[in-house]
Design a protein around this motif. Structure first.
Motif, mmCIF file in Angstrom:
data_model
loop_
_atom_site.group_PDB
_atom_site.id
_atom_site.type_symbol
_atom_site.label_atom_id
_atom_site.label_comp_id
_atom_site.label_asym_id
_atom_site.label_seq_id
_atom_site.Cartn_x
_atom_site.Cartn_y
_atom_site.Cartn_z
ATOM 1 N N ILE A 75 0.921 -1.205 0.033
ATOM 2 C CA ILE A 75 0.037 -0.138 0.008
ATOM 3 C C ILE A 75 0.978 1.452 0.032
ATOM 4 C CG2 ILE A 75 -1.820 1.193 1.341
ATOM 5 C CD1 ILE A 75 -2.527 -1.474 2.441
ATOM 6 N N GLU A 109 -8.490 7.814 -0.592
ATOM 7 C CA GLU A 109 -8.887 6.322 -0.648
ATOM 8 C C GLU A 109 -10.228 6.190 -0.421
ATOM 9 O OE1 GLU A 109 -6.372 3.421 -0.896
ATOM 10 O OE2 GLU A 109 -5.292 4.826 -2.027
ATOM 11 N N ARG A 125 -12.639 7.523 -3.070
ATOM 12 C CA ARG A 125 -12.372 6.831 -4.460
ATOM 13 C C ARG A 125 -13.271 5.308 -4.348
ATOM 14 N NH1 ARG A 125 -6.303 8.583 -6.032
ATOM 15 N NH2 ARG A 125 -6.048 6.847 -4.513
ATOM 16 N N ARG A 126 -13.267 5.059 -3.074
ATOM 17 C CA ARG A 126 -13.677 3.740 -2.637
ATOM 18 C C ARG A 126 -12.857 2.477 -2.934
ATOM 19 N NH1 ARG A 126 -20.092 4.436 -4.034
ATOM 20 N NH2 ARG A 126 -20.303 5.985 -2.541
ATOM 21 N N THR A 127 -11.188 3.086 -3.150
ATOM 22 C CA THR A 127 -10.307 1.995 -3.298
ATOM 23 C C THR A 127 -10.319 1.073 -2.031
ATOM 24 O OG1 THR A 127 -9.174 4.058 -3.915
ATOM 25 C CG2 THR A 127 -7.886 1.928 -4.433
ATOM 26 N N HIS A 177 -12.555 -0.125 -0.150
ATOM 27 C CA HIS A 177 -13.451 -1.376 -0.298
ATOM 28 C C HIS A 177 -12.698 -2.657 -0.415
ATOM 29 C CE1 HIS A 177 -17.436 0.927 -0.953
ATOM 30 N NE2 HIS A 177 -17.022 1.242 -0.151
ATOM 31 N N LEU A 178 -11.847 -2.578 -1.735
ATOM 32 C CA LEU A 178 -10.913 -3.754 -2.026
ATOM 33 C C LEU A 178 -9.748 -3.999 -1.019
ATOM 34 C CD1 LEU A 178 -10.923 -3.178 -5.825
ATOM 35 C CD2 LEU A 178 -12.439 -4.643 -4.610
ATOM 36 N N TRP A 219 -10.320 -3.213 2.470
ATOM 37 C CA TRP A 219 -10.905 -3.867 3.780
ATOM 38 C C TRP A 219 -11.142 -5.289 3.409
ATOM 39 C CZ3 TRP A 219 -14.364 -0.557 7.314
ATOM 40 C CH2 TRP A 219 -13.956 0.485 7.835
ATOM 41 N N ILE A 220 -11.800 -5.638 2.225
ATOM 42 C CA ILE A 220 -12.403 -7.139 2.200
ATOM 43 C C ILE A 220 -11.108 -7.873 2.215
ATOM 44 C CG2 ILE A 220 -14.584 -6.399 1.072
ATOM 45 C CD1 ILE A 220 -12.830 -7.834 -1.513
ATOM 46 N N ARG A 221 -9.906 -7.501 1.913
ATOM 47 C CA ARG A 221 -8.884 -8.555 2.089
ATOM 48 C C ARG A 221 -8.177 -8.565 3.406
ATOM 49 N NH1 ARG A 221 -9.197 -6.936 -3.298
ATOM 50 N NH2 ARG A 221 -8.629 -8.592 -4.759
ATOM 51 N N ILE A 241 -7.146 -6.521 5.450
ATOM 52 C CA ILE A 241 -6.275 -5.558 5.981
ATOM 53 C C ILE A 241 -6.828 -4.662 7.160
ATOM 54 C CG2 ILE A 241 -4.724 -3.628 5.270
ATOM 55 C CD1 ILE A 241 -4.176 -6.466 3.698
ATOM 56 N N GLU A 296 -16.903 3.409 8.291
ATOM 57 C CA GLU A 296 -17.388 2.684 6.922
ATOM 58 C C GLU A 296 -16.107 3.009 6.049
ATOM 59 O OE1 GLU A 296 -20.627 4.544 5.481
ATOM 60 O OE2 GLU A 296 -22.003 3.981 7.261
ATOM 61 N N ALA A 297 -16.004 1.919 5.193
ATOM 62 C CA ALA A 297 -14.796 1.763 4.154
ATOM 63 C C ALA A 297 -15.199 2.875 2.949
ATOM 64 C CB ALA A 297 -14.865 0.334 3.386
#
Lengths: 251, 225
Positions: free
Chosen positions: A3, A78, A81-83, A85-86, A88-90, A92, A250-251
């Motif tokens: 990141i 971040e 742009r909702r980057t 989301h991808l 958080w779901i991993r 991290i 929230e993400a």
């Protein structure tokens, strides 16, 4: 560290930082070349030993401004742009995510500061102060503490405050921190409520000037006060704790 | 066998209940649809399942240690990266070993029809972004795929291709949750689903259970309330 590396890559592609650095370098060169005059109480400063802390302070304010500009939007972007989301779901953690983004902002801020700082070193060498080069690197580490703190503080605050409020607060933190002695003088001049207010501000905002002047002391051969350096490191630690404590719902 | 089960899910935004006591379960290996018009609470439900937003009530239970892939409604990737770099970045976050990632990425790019991986993401069309979103969702070979409007913004051919891909993913045995309002696509690919309106469950749909088409049921339920 993926990141952080990614955020740094994005930073490098932003052209505005180069413009700020070029402007900053021109100002520093002007200060040190005599094209602009530095003066204290109406007396011009020409001695290198006297000039050094002042120029370092000028660089510090510029570096702090760059740090605020670079760190203010990194984390909020971040999320907008909702980057996120991808990420958080991993799985991290927020701390890992935010700290890597904050580190990227800090590294780019220190990079900009280093460019300004190198400008000072080059000019010092041109004035025959070659011995300064040996102390240049350790002095930069001392000098970078306050900019790193401003960057970390900005990253932490940007997690919980909206853009404008965070920008104003962080700029105030940076300006008051790097101009602590001026406010101390003001506190001695004013009285009543104003004095209480100024003292309150001085109490709330750490003395960043205290640590950066140690870098100038090291460069110009004066005694380095360790307690100021420890104070600066403590501020860095507190800012890191803020970054850990402040969370997004929230993400 | 249930892969995922939601019970009495609830979400309130500014005193307005956007998901209300929603319960459903998804079986292993099936394609499950979340249906409803705009504002029905489909995306909010997905976000609660994924833990992207906190729930105001209810529970989400899923099989232990399942790998989940997610393709967002409006995919955004760092514009300065190319498709390969995007997959390397997210694969790295998943701690997929480098060797494995090296093998996976070309296959995923081929599957997504993005073999020309040198083009920067900033030059991608909406359809290419959707396909890249699906490719990143497939990193790490997930058992459960959650696809939020996977055909949004795609042209007719793109939609057909996307549905073929989803169909083949289902045939591989993956469980898929799709949020969409393109009913023809859903009817073709999905086995079961729910129709939602203003956060409430209106109807539980199952393929072949009714003579009427999904479109007819949908219009009946959504329009009739």
């Amino acid at each position: 560290m993926g990141i952080m590396k990614n955020a740094l890559r994005e930073r490098i592609r932003r052209k505005d930082i180069y413009v700020v650095v070029v402007i900053g370098m021109i100002i520093v060169m002007m200060c040190m070349s005599g094209a602009a005059t530095l003066s204290i109480n109406g007396v011009s400063v020409t001695e290198f030993e006297m000039m050094m802390p002042l120029v370092m302070n000028v660089i510090s304010v510029l570096g702090g401004g760059i740090a605020v500009a670079l760190s203010l939007r990194t984390i909020p972007n971040e999320y907008e742009r909702r980057t996120s989301h991808l990420v958080w779901i991993r799985g991290i953690s927020q701390w890992k995510y935010h700290s890597q983004l904050a580190l990227a902002s800090m590294i780019s801020s220190l990079g900009a500061l280093f460019i300004l700082y190198v400008g000072v070193l080059v000019f010092a060498v041109m004035r025959g102060e070659i011995q300064i080069l040996l102390k240049g690197i350790p002095a930069f580490f001392l000098f970078s503490i306050s900019t790193a703190a401003v960057s970390l503080f900005t990253s932490a605050v940007s997690l919980v405050l909206p853009g404008m409020a965070a920008g104003v607060l962080c700029t105030a933190f940076m300006l008051i921190g790097t101009m602590h002695p001026i406010l101390e003088t003001v506190s001695g001049i004013v009285s009543g409520v104003a004095r209480g207010l100024v003292n309150g501000v001085l109490f709330a905002v750490p003395n960043l000037y205290g640590v950066e002047v140690q870098a100038a002391n090291l460069l110009s051969g004066k005694t380095v006060q360790v307690h100021n350096i420890l104070g600066g490191l403590l501020v860095l630690y507190v800012c890191a704790v803020m970054l850990y404590v402040f969370r997004r719902k929230e993400a | 066998m249930e892969m995922l089960s939601c019970s009495h899910l609830k979400k309130i935004y500014q005193k307005q209940c956007v998901v209300n006591e929603l319960s459903f379960s998804v079986r292993k290996g099936e394609a499950f649809a979340l249906l409803g018009s705009n504002g029905a609470g489909k995306t909010t439900t997905i976000k609660m399942i994924l833990g992207l937003i906190p729930k105001d009530g209810g529970t989400v239970e899923r099989q232990a240690d399942i790998r989940i892939g997610y393709s967002p409604e409006t995919p955004y990737f760092h514009p300065f990266l190319n498709a390969r770099e995007v997959l390397e970045f997210y694969g790295g976050l998943q701690n997929i070993p480098k060797k494995e990632l090296k093998e996976q990425i070309p296959m995923l790019l081929e599957r997504a029809g993005l073999e020309d991986s040198k083009t920067k993401v900033k030059n991608y069309s909406k359809g290419m972004l959707q396909r890249l979103a699906l490719a990143q969702a497939l990193l790490g070979d997930p058992q459960l795929l959650i696809l939020d409007e996977p055909s949004a913004g795609l042209d007719a051919l793109g939609r057909v291709e996307m549905m073929h891909t989803i169909q083949s993913l289902k045939e591989e045995g993956r469980t898929i949750i799709i949020n969409s309002h393109i009913l023809n696509d859903i009817e073709r690919v999905c086995d079961r689903g729910i129709i939602m309106k203003k956060g409430n469950l209106l109807y539980e749909w199952e393929k072949g259970k009714e003579v009427r088409s999904l479109e007819e049921i949908f219009v009946d339920r959504i329009g009739g309330n």
